[in-house]
Design an enzyme around this catalytic site. Structure first.
Site, PDB file in Angstrom:
ATOM      1  N   HIS A 112       3.227   1.208   2.948  1.00  0.00           N
ATOM      2  CA  HIS A 112       2.114   0.732   2.585  1.00  0.00           C
ATOM      3  C   HIS A 112       2.199  -0.293   1.683  1.00  0.00           C
ATOM      4  O   HIS A 112       1.130  -1.344   1.429  1.00  0.00           O
ATOM      5  CB  HIS A 112       0.922   2.088   2.185  1.00  0.00           C
TER       6      HIS A 112
ATOM      7  N   HIS B 108      -4.226  11.181   6.460  1.00  0.00           N
ATOM      8  CA  HIS B 108      -4.284  10.064   5.924  1.00  0.00           C
ATOM      9  C   HIS B 108      -2.507   9.686   4.667  1.00  0.00           C
ATOM     10  O   HIS B 108      -2.732  10.701   3.707  1.00  0.00           O
ATOM     11  CB  HIS B 108      -5.076   9.575   4.636  1.00  0.00           C
TER      12      HIS B 108
END
Length: 271
Positions: free
Chosen positions: A60, A18
């Site tokens: 992100h 991740h």
């Protein structure tokens, strides 16, 4: 769609790193991706956004404040401005000088090395499909259609991928229960449901598989969650600690091969 995909040849649940192995290196940097590969992950999960000048970068947050030495919304920065930022020191001085990667940089690095889960990130008030189109074209241009999936909480972006790329797998992400997931996936032209454990069951996973779809068990660092997803037959899960889940999967498979039930495996694991 099932000729060559990110799930081809895996023979069970895949481990996704991740934002890279982000427990050990600064998220969404090449250092984190290299660490994810070294941990044994089959997939690297990463996020992409558009810069002010229309380039696709790996990042992100919608602002650069948290993970760089810069400030302000990412989409207010040009690529050159982003590349000048330090994306590593916030995590550790050992990573000082890490840069914000471009998607092209990651595609070149990953080809024939590791598969990619690419999440399309875009502010809710921006409705244009440019990010989906540009990302989907880059994946195709770099020969990565069979080595990547494009996914998003923004289902309009998932659908927009099909405007320019008919081959790459796409995924609808939802943190909430979707009552009719097959209808949603068919509407979007998508092949993967990405949702957390609490919205999954063996019956739902089996139904999706029977209809030719894949199931991605969202993200967790909890070994108990990973074990339950394995038992359900889920195709993949992301984690910040891919080495832990790779070790758990190895122990799980070894227990099954010896005829032991997997229940209680975690308590006796030496991860």
């Amino acid at each position: 769609m099932k000729n060559i995909t990110i799930f081809s040849g895996l023979g069970g649940i895949a481990v996704g790193a991740h934002r890279g192995a982000s427990a050990y290196a600064p998220e969404n940097t090449m250092a984190a991706f290299e660490r994810g590969l070294a941990c044994g992950a089959e997939l690297i999960e990463l996020d992409v956004q558009l810069t002010k000048d229309g380039e696709v970068v790996v990042f992100h947050d919608l602002t650069v404040n948290k993970t760089t030495n810069g400030h302000g919304p990412l989409h207010d920065h040009t690529l050159a401005e982003l590349r000048a930022l330090d994306a590593g020191s916030w995590f550790s001085n050992d990573y000082a000088g890490e840069r914000v990667p471009t998607l092209e940089e990651v595609l070149v690095w990953a080809r024939d090395r590791i598969k990619l889960s690419i999440e399309l990130k875009q502010p809710l008030d921006r409705l244009e499909p440019a990010l989906a189109h540009r990302t989907a074209r880059l994946v195709a241009e770099h020969g990565m259609n069979g080595q990547a999936q494009l996914m998003s909480f923004r289902h309009d972006l998932v659908k927009a991928v099909r405007d320019v790329n008919q081959e790459v797998l796409t995924a609808a992400i939802s943190a909430h229960l979707i009552e009719r997931p097959i209808a949603l996936l068919e509407e979007l032209g998508a092949q993967i449901l990405n949702t957390p454990l609490q919205h999954l069951s063996e019956e739902r996973v089996a139904e999706l598989h029977d209809r030719g779809f894949y199931v991605y068990g969202s993200m967790s660092d909890d070994p108990a969650v990973f074990e339950r997803l394995m038992a359900m037959g889920v195709d993949a899960m992301d984690t910040n600690v891919p080495d832990v889940m790779v070790g758990l999967r190895r122990n799980y498979r070894a227990a099954l091969s010896r005829g032991f039930a997997p229940a209680g495996l975690i308590a006796g694991s030496t991860l």
